[in-house]
Design a protein around this motif. Sequence first.
Motif, PDB file in Angstrom:
ATOM      1  N   UNK A 123       0.824  -1.204   0.000  1.00 16.12           N
ATOM      2  CA  UNK A 123       0.000   0.000   0.000  1.00 16.12           C
ATOM      3  C   UNK A 123       0.852   1.246   0.000  1.00 16.12           C
ATOM      4  N   UNK A 124       2.007   1.158   0.704  1.00 23.17           N
ATOM      5  CA  UNK A 124       2.884   2.310   0.862  1.00 23.17           C
ATOM      6  C   UNK A 124       4.330   1.851   0.809  1.00 23.17           C
ATOM      7  N   UNK A 125       5.175   2.716   0.291  1.00 21.96           N
ATOM      8  CA  UNK A 125       6.615   2.452   0.238  1.00 21.96           C
ATOM      9  C   UNK A 125       7.340   3.678   0.761  1.00 21.96           C
ATOM     10  N   UNK A 126       8.287   3.440   1.646  1.00 23.90           N
ATOM     11  CA  UNK A 126       9.220   4.472   2.085  1.00 23.90           C
ATOM     12  C   UNK A 126      10.549   4.155   1.418  1.00 23.90           C
ATOM     13  N   UNK A 127      11.134   5.146   0.780  1.00 22.73           N
ATOM     14  CA  UNK A 127      12.352   4.902   0.022  1.00 22.73           C
ATOM     15  C   UNK A 127      13.267   6.117   0.069  1.00 22.73           C
ATOM     16  N   UNK A 128      14.552   5.860   0.110  1.00 27.11           N
ATOM     17  CA  UNK A 128      15.514   6.953   0.053  1.00 27.11           C
ATOM     18  C   UNK A 128      15.938   7.249  -1.388  1.00 27.11           C
ATOM     19  N   UNK A 129      15.430   6.461  -2.334  1.00 25.99           N
ATOM     20  CA  UNK A 129      15.662   6.745  -3.758  1.00 25.99           C
ATOM     21  C   UNK A 129      14.318   7.114  -4.383  1.00 25.99           C
ATOM     22  N   UNK A 130      14.314   7.931  -5.417  1.00 22.22           N
ATOM     23  CA  UNK A 130      13.055   8.346  -6.026  1.00 22.22           C
ATOM     24  C   UNK A 130      12.234   7.156  -6.513  1.00 22.22           C
ATOM     25  N   UNK A 131      10.955   7.109  -6.135  1.00 24.67           N
ATOM     26  CA  UNK A 131      10.090   6.006  -6.566  1.00 24.67           C
ATOM     27  C   UNK A 131       9.785   6.051  -8.056  1.00 24.67           C
ATOM     28  N   UNK A 132       9.416   4.895  -8.566  1.00 27.17           N
ATOM     29  CA  UNK A 132       8.935   4.771  -9.938  1.00 27.17           C
ATOM     30  C   UNK A 132       7.469   4.388  -9.881  1.00 27.17           C
ATOM     31  N   UNK A 133       6.737   4.650 -10.949  1.00 29.25           N
ATOM     32  CA  UNK A 133       5.287   4.463 -10.988  1.00 29.25           C
ATOM     33  C   UNK A 133       4.899   2.989 -10.961  1.00 29.25           C
ATOM     34  N   UNK A 134       4.213   2.582  -9.893  1.00 25.52           N
ATOM     35  CA  UNK A 134       3.632   1.248  -9.794  1.00 25.52           C
ATOM     36  C   UNK A 134       2.115   1.317  -9.913  1.00 25.52           C
ATOM     37  N   UNK A 135       1.591   2.513 -10.167  1.00 29.04           N
ATOM     38  CA  UNK A 135       0.154   2.774 -10.174  1.00 29.04           C
ATOM     39  C   UNK A 135      -0.599   1.873 -11.146  1.00 29.04           C
ATOM     40  N   UNK A 136      -0.096   1.658 -12.316  1.00 31.67           N
ATOM     41  CA  UNK A 136      -0.811   0.879 -13.323  1.00 31.67           C
ATOM     42  C   UNK A 136      -0.966  -0.584 -12.917  1.00 31.67           C
ATOM     43  N   UNK A 137      -0.071  -1.088 -12.098  1.00 29.78           N
ATOM     44  CA  UNK A 137      -0.112  -2.496 -11.728  1.00 29.78           C
ATOM     45  C   UNK A 137      -1.303  -2.842 -10.844  1.00 29.78           C
ATOM     46  N   UNK A 138      -1.637  -1.980  -9.892  1.00 29.34           N
ATOM     47  CA  UNK A 138      -2.751  -2.269  -8.990  1.00 29.34           C
ATOM     48  C   UNK A 138      -3.174  -1.007  -8.248  1.00 29.34           C
TER      49      UNK A 138
END
Length: 153
Positions: A123-138
């Motif tokens: 549901x949520x990701x905490x990351x020290x690197x810029x996230x990439x779009x996972x929106x289309x997957x679910x």
Amino acid sequence: MSFARDHRPAPDAGFMERYEAGALGILHWEQLDALWATLRAGARDGEWYVYAVGEAVPQAPVRAEELDRFLTEVDALLRADHDESYCGIVYVDDRENPRFVKIFDPNNLGSSCGSSGLRVLPGWILSTVPPEDLQAAMPPPNSRRRWWQRLFP
């Protein structure tokens, strides 16, 4: 999920490498308390991205107080919605020096390791690197979108 420490990504790994890498499960609520304390103790402005999967990918990391607010709110949500004696729905790359945290939504659980053939995204990701779009997957359930939009309008 792999629980072996030798599966951690290289320090310069990107978001998807970190996402796909093995992680350590936070099995007990006390371990979750310790993880939150570690994140809060080392939090600096502009270090952590807070990404709600299914929402727009954040373009900038949050301030330390925003991270603290998110941790407080998501902790309350997890404990209320995952009414179990164990946690088991949070995964981290390294408990002592976290750089990537996956938090699964208690209302959208399945097999986080993919053994059912259907892979449930966190549901949520905490990351020290810029996230990439996972929106289309679910996309997330609408109730979680409203929760997220209330937290970060």
